[in-house]
Write an enzyme that holds these catalytic residues in place. Structure first.
Site, mmCIF file in Angstrom:
data_model
loop_
_atom_site.group_PDB
_atom_site.id
_atom_site.type_symbol
_atom_site.label_atom_id
_atom_site.label_comp_id
_atom_site.label_asym_id
_atom_site.label_seq_id
_atom_site.Cartn_x
_atom_site.Cartn_y
_atom_site.Cartn_z
ATOM 1 N N SER A 65 0.677 -1.061 0.142
ATOM 2 C CA SER A 65 -0.010 -0.061 0.083
ATOM 3 C C SER A 65 1.072 1.268 -0.163
ATOM 4 O O SER A 65 2.089 1.178 0.364
ATOM 5 C CB SER A 65 -0.869 -0.016 1.266
ATOM 6 O OG SER A 65 -1.400 1.238 1.269
ATOM 7 N N TYR B 97 -1.394 -0.196 10.677
ATOM 8 C CA TYR B 97 -1.693 -0.459 9.265
ATOM 9 C C TYR B 97 -0.451 -0.193 8.360
ATOM 10 O O TYR B 97 -0.059 -1.103 7.716
ATOM 11 C CB TYR B 97 -2.917 0.054 8.951
ATOM 12 C CG TYR B 97 -3.228 -0.287 7.346
ATOM 13 C CD1 TYR B 97 -3.413 -1.482 7.028
ATOM 14 C CD2 TYR B 97 -3.107 0.532 6.196
ATOM 15 C CE1 TYR B 97 -3.889 -1.991 5.547
ATOM 16 C CE2 TYR B 97 -3.338 0.446 5.136
ATOM 17 C CZ TYR B 97 -3.607 -1.126 4.703
ATOM 18 O OH TYR B 97 -4.021 -1.317 3.447
HETATM 19 P P1 NDP Z 1 -11.542 -5.732 0.812
HETATM 20 O O1 NDP Z 1 -11.971 -5.571 2.379
HETATM 21 O O2 NDP Z 1 -12.598 -5.446 -0.368
HETATM 22 O O3 NDP Z 1 -11.266 -7.393 0.665
HETATM 23 C C1 NDP Z 1 -10.457 -7.998 1.629
HETATM 24 C C2 NDP Z 1 -10.308 -9.453 1.520
HETATM 25 O O4 NDP Z 1 -9.290 -10.040 2.408
HETATM 26 C C3 NDP Z 1 -11.554 -10.066 1.783
HETATM 27 O O5 NDP Z 1 -11.899 -10.932 0.590
HETATM 28 C C4 NDP Z 1 -11.415 -10.743 3.040
HETATM 29 O O6 NDP Z 1 -12.009 -12.264 2.912
HETATM 30 C C5 NDP Z 1 -9.654 -11.247 3.227
HETATM 31 N N1 NDP Z 1 -9.425 -11.385 4.526
HETATM 32 C C6 NDP Z 1 -9.342 -10.450 5.345
HETATM 33 N N2 NDP Z 1 -9.102 -10.998 6.378
HETATM 34 C C7 NDP Z 1 -8.676 -12.125 6.298
HETATM 35 C C8 NDP Z 1 -8.199 -13.607 6.913
HETATM 36 N N3 NDP Z 1 -7.859 -13.349 8.302
HETATM 37 N N4 NDP Z 1 -7.875 -14.808 6.080
HETATM 38 C C9 NDP Z 1 -8.407 -14.683 4.883
HETATM 39 N N5 NDP Z 1 -8.901 -13.584 4.174
HETATM 40 C C10 NDP Z 1 -9.101 -12.524 4.966
HETATM 41 O O7 NDP Z 1 -10.347 -5.058 0.642
HETATM 42 P P2 NDP Z 1 -9.266 -4.584 -0.566
HETATM 43 O O8 NDP Z 1 -9.691 -5.420 -1.691
HETATM 44 O O9 NDP Z 1 -9.375 -3.283 -0.777
HETATM 45 O O10 NDP Z 1 -7.954 -4.977 -0.034
HETATM 46 C C11 NDP Z 1 -7.164 -6.067 -0.447
HETATM 47 C C12 NDP Z 1 -5.757 -5.854 -0.182
HETATM 48 O O11 NDP Z 1 -5.358 -4.618 -0.665
HETATM 49 C C13 NDP Z 1 -5.490 -5.657 1.314
HETATM 50 O O12 NDP Z 1 -4.352 -6.100 1.639
HETATM 51 C C14 NDP Z 1 -5.442 -4.181 1.510
HETATM 52 O O13 NDP Z 1 -4.667 -3.743 2.808
HETATM 53 C C15 NDP Z 1 -4.705 -3.686 0.279
HETATM 54 N N6 NDP Z 1 -5.009 -2.479 -0.164
HETATM 55 C C16 NDP Z 1 -6.104 -1.675 -0.081
HETATM 56 C C17 NDP Z 1 -6.340 -0.433 -0.380
HETATM 57 C C18 NDP Z 1 -7.744 0.261 -0.459
HETATM 58 O O14 NDP Z 1 -7.683 1.399 -0.515
HETATM 59 N N7 NDP Z 1 -8.869 -0.398 -0.671
HETATM 60 C C19 NDP Z 1 -5.064 0.174 -1.208
HETATM 61 C C20 NDP Z 1 -4.031 -0.338 -0.919
HETATM 62 C C21 NDP Z 1 -3.819 -1.541 -0.472
HETATM 63 P P3 NDP Z 1 -13.002 -12.569 3.881
HETATM 64 O O15 NDP Z 1 -13.693 -11.656 4.844
HETATM 65 O O16 NDP Z 1 -13.884 -13.624 3.123
HETATM 66 O O17 NDP Z 1 -12.038 -13.632 4.925
HETATM 67 C C1 8X3 Z 2 -5.187 1.433 1.859
HETATM 68 C C2 8X3 Z 2 -4.671 2.755 1.244
HETATM 69 O O1 8X3 Z 2 -4.112 5.153 2.196
HETATM 70 O O2 8X3 Z 2 -6.232 4.172 3.086
HETATM 71 O O3 8X3 Z 2 -3.744 0.910 1.820
HETATM 72 O O4 8X3 Z 2 -4.057 3.360 3.876
HETATM 73 S S1 8X3 Z 2 -4.867 3.921 2.598
#
Ligand code: NDP
Ligand code: 8X3
Length: 252
Positions: A139, A152
């Site tokens: 991220s 985070y």
């Molecule tokens: P979502 O919340 O839409 O998806 C997160 C996914 O992670 C879900 O499918 C959830 O599935 C899974 N998850 C969470 N905890 C667990 C666990 N303990 N075991 C297995 N699966 C788990 O978020 P995003 O798609 O936006 O995020 C995906 C990744 O990208 C993350 O690592 C996030 O930190 C990163 N990210 C996100 C950004 C944003 O602004 N959205 C920006 C930069 C990075 P379930 O609950 O079914 O287990």
């Molecule tokens: C998610 C992006 O800027 O909300 O990783 O931390 S931010």
């Protein structure tokens, strides 16, 4: 030859969009996440386009991760891509007032969960050799701190440095490692972080034209399809609407 991807956190956001994009390209998919009903829906939706196996998996459970990988049968036992995507942020409070249980869950998921899956899948990726890829979801938070980001941000800094160090260890195996570091992106991420606060969700994204999960999926597909001689070490993405601000200065 058909390729196979192992995706963590396929039930939502980036992971789900990547599953759809790779299915469109005919990849075999191993889709994991904790929400079984969403995995079932995905299998139903994608089953006619590609071969899909789903596995209810909490990445924090190292034994369950190993059991899942031990149980992969052909054609799912040859892995071309590990997409380490499962992750979350919890809370936006400053360190001095936030809940340490939230910190633990972020560390257990974003750091230990990611290392659990990586360690368990490395033998298969090394067996695959040139062209195999690990794409880790870092991220901008791993590089650029912000108030309330505390743990985070720390977990995503880990993902970046772990990705680089992994590359060193995998030198000579042909396995690639990329740290994909998006900025403001619209997904359930923000609802998870704010415990379902839709008003906060709307306020964050309002008027900002944020990155969409489909943008990440297209990027992941591109990374995984590059010639085997190329490794993108770090790829940072922001929506055009997002940029840096001046340092804050507290004055007495
Ligand atoms: P979502 O919340 O839409 O998806 C997160 C996914 O992670 C879900 O499918 C959830 O599935 C899974 N998850 C969470 N905890 C667990 C666990 N303990 N075991 C297995 N699966 C788990 O978020 P995003 O798609 O936006 O995020 C995906 C990744 O990208 C993350 O690592 C996030 O930190 C990163 N990210 C996100 C950004 C944003 O602004 N959205 C920006 C930069 C990075 P379930 O609950 O079914 O287990
Ligand atoms: C998610 C992006 O800027 O909300 O990783 O931390 S931010």
């Amino acid at each position: 030859m058909q390729k196979t991807a192992f995706i963590t956190g396929a039930t939502s956001g980036f992971g789900r969009a990547c599953a759809l994009r790779l299915a469109q390209a005919g990849w075999n998919l191993i889709l994991t996440g904790r929400r079984q009903e969403r995995l079932d829906d995905l299998q139903q939706e994608l089953g006619s386009q590609c071969q899909v196996v789903t596995w209810k998996l909490d990445v924090r459970d190292a034994e369950a991760v190993q059991a899942c990988i031990n149980n992969l049968a052909p054609p799912f036992d040859e892995i071309d891509l590990l997409l380490n995507n499962a992750g979350l942020a919890l809370g936006t409070e400053p360190a001095q007032t936030c809940d340490p249980q939230d910190w633990k869950q972020m560390i257990d998921t974003n750091i230990l969960g990611l290392t659990n899956v990586t360690h368990a899948l490395l033998p298969k990726l090394i067996h695959k050799g040139p062209g195999a890829s690990i794409i880790n979801l870092g991220s901008i938070a791993g590089r650029w701190p912000y108030p309330g980001g505390n743990v985070y941000c720390g977990t995503k800094a880990f993902v970046e440095q772990f990705s680089y160090a992994l590359r060193c260890d995998l030198s000579g195996t042909g396995v690639r490692v990329s740290n994909l570091a998006p900025g403001l992106s619209e997904s359930e991420f923000t609802l998870v972080r704010t415990v379902g606060d839709k008003a906060a969700y709307d306020q964050l994204y309002q008027g900002s034209d944020p990155i969409q999960p489909e943008d990440i999926a297209e990027t992941v597909f591109w990374l995984a399809s590059l010639p085997p001689r190329l490794n993108v070490n770090q790829l940072e993405l922001m929506p055009v609407s997002q940029a840096w601000s001046p340092f804050s200065i507290h004055r007495n």
